[in-house]
Scaffold this motif. Structure first.
Motif, PDB file in Angstrom:
ATOM      1  N   ASP A  10       0.697  -1.355   0.031  1.00  0.00           N
ATOM      2  CA  ASP A  10       0.068  -0.021   0.091  1.00  0.00           C
ATOM      3  C   ASP A  10       0.866   1.266  -0.124  1.00  0.00           C
ATOM      4  OD1 ASP A  10      -2.255  -1.514  -0.158  1.00  0.00           O
ATOM      5  OD2 ASP A  10      -2.571  -1.379   1.975  1.00  0.00           O
ATOM      6  N   SER A  11       2.040   1.276   0.606  1.00  0.00           N
ATOM      7  CA  SER A  11       2.698   2.525   0.756  1.00  0.00           C
ATOM      8  C   SER A  11       3.505   2.751  -0.509  1.00  0.00           C
ATOM      9  CB  SER A  11       3.781   2.206   2.225  1.00  0.00           C
ATOM     10  OG  SER A  11       4.514   1.343   1.797  1.00  0.00           O
ATOM     11  N   ALA A  13       2.484   1.573  -3.536  1.00  0.00           N
ATOM     12  CA  ALA A  13       1.608   1.923  -4.544  1.00  0.00           C
ATOM     13  C   ALA A  13       1.290   3.076  -4.934  1.00  0.00           C
ATOM     14  CB  ALA A  13       0.293   1.196  -4.155  1.00  0.00           C
ATOM     15  N   ASP A  14       1.503   4.273  -4.153  1.00  0.00           N
ATOM     16  CA  ASP A  14       1.443   5.636  -4.333  1.00  0.00           C
ATOM     17  C   ASP A  14       2.575   6.389  -4.017  1.00  0.00           C
ATOM     18  OD1 ASP A  14       0.610   8.182  -5.328  1.00  0.00           O
ATOM     19  OD2 ASP A  14      -0.803   8.274  -3.664  1.00  0.00           O
ATOM     20  N   PRO A  15       3.676   6.755  -4.734  1.00  0.00           N
ATOM     21  CA  PRO A  15       5.064   7.203  -4.580  1.00  0.00           C
ATOM     22  C   PRO A  15       4.754   8.701  -3.788  1.00  0.00           C
ATOM     23  CG  PRO A  15       5.057   6.323  -6.698  1.00  0.00           C
ATOM     24  CD  PRO A  15       3.506   6.149  -6.235  1.00  0.00           C
ATOM     25  N   ALA A  16       3.921   9.389  -4.250  1.00  0.00           N
ATOM     26  CA  ALA A  16       3.632  10.806  -3.844  1.00  0.00           C
ATOM     27  C   ALA A  16       3.225  10.640  -2.237  1.00  0.00           C
ATOM     28  CB  ALA A  16       2.615  11.418  -4.445  1.00  0.00           C
ATOM     29  N   ALA A  17       2.183   9.709  -2.004  1.00  0.00           N
ATOM     30  CA  ALA A  17       1.847   9.493  -0.661  1.00  0.00           C
ATOM     31  C   ALA A  17       3.039   8.886   0.203  1.00  0.00           C
ATOM     32  CB  ALA A  17       0.508   8.398  -0.807  1.00  0.00           C
ATOM     33  N   PHE A  18       3.739   8.073  -0.349  1.00  0.00           N
ATOM     34  CA  PHE A  18       5.072   7.329   0.332  1.00  0.00           C
ATOM     35  C   PHE A  18       5.693   8.531   0.835  1.00  0.00           C
ATOM     36  CE2 PHE A  18       8.874   5.358   0.509  1.00  0.00           C
ATOM     37  CZ  PHE A  18       8.869   4.414   1.761  1.00  0.00           C
TER      38      PHE A  18
END
Length: 132
Positions: A10-11, A13-18
């Motif tokens: 999950d972390s 999957a979206d590099p910006a959110a990570f």
């Protein structure tokens, strides 16, 4: 896909959110690595290289190579000396002529030490503007 934990998937999957969630931690970890970890690794690498360079087996093999290089250089220098003509003998140094004592023709009471010229002579002052 079951080999990786769900929270990691999950972390990532979206590099910006990570990066928004863990960016500061990554930055701090990088600074700590550059400040403390890298010098320690470089020091350990240097010690390992020095130990390898001073290995007796390596030193023995390099001694033979060094002796061969010195012998080759000495042989080359001997050939160069044999090929060069001898230097001409130096000329004998000329003997300096003896100095005669100076002749004093003036008395100290005359105000000058003789030999013409004189002492202090002030500059002649000329009127400004040039002559005509």
């Amino acid at each position: 896909m079951d080999a990786m934990p769900r929270w990691l998937l999950d972390s990532v999957a979206d590099p910006a959110a990570f990066l928004a969630a863990y960016g500061w931690y990554i930055l701090i970890a990088g600074v700590v690595y550059v400040a403390y970890g890298r010098p320690a690794l470089d020091e350990a690498r240097g010690r390992r290289a020095l130990r390898a360079a001073n290995d007796p087996r390596r030193v023995e093999s390099l001694d033979g190579k060094r002796a061969a290089a010195v012998a080759a250089r000495q042989r080359q220098l001997d050939e160069d000396v044999a090929a060069r003509p001898p230097a001409p003998a130096p000329k004998p140094a000329a003997r300096p002529k003896p100095q005669r004592a100076p002749v004093v023709t003036a008395s100290p009471l005359m105000g000058h030490a003789g030999g013409g010229g004189g002492g202090y002579q002030p500059r002649r002052r000329r009127p400004p503007g040039g002559g005509g």
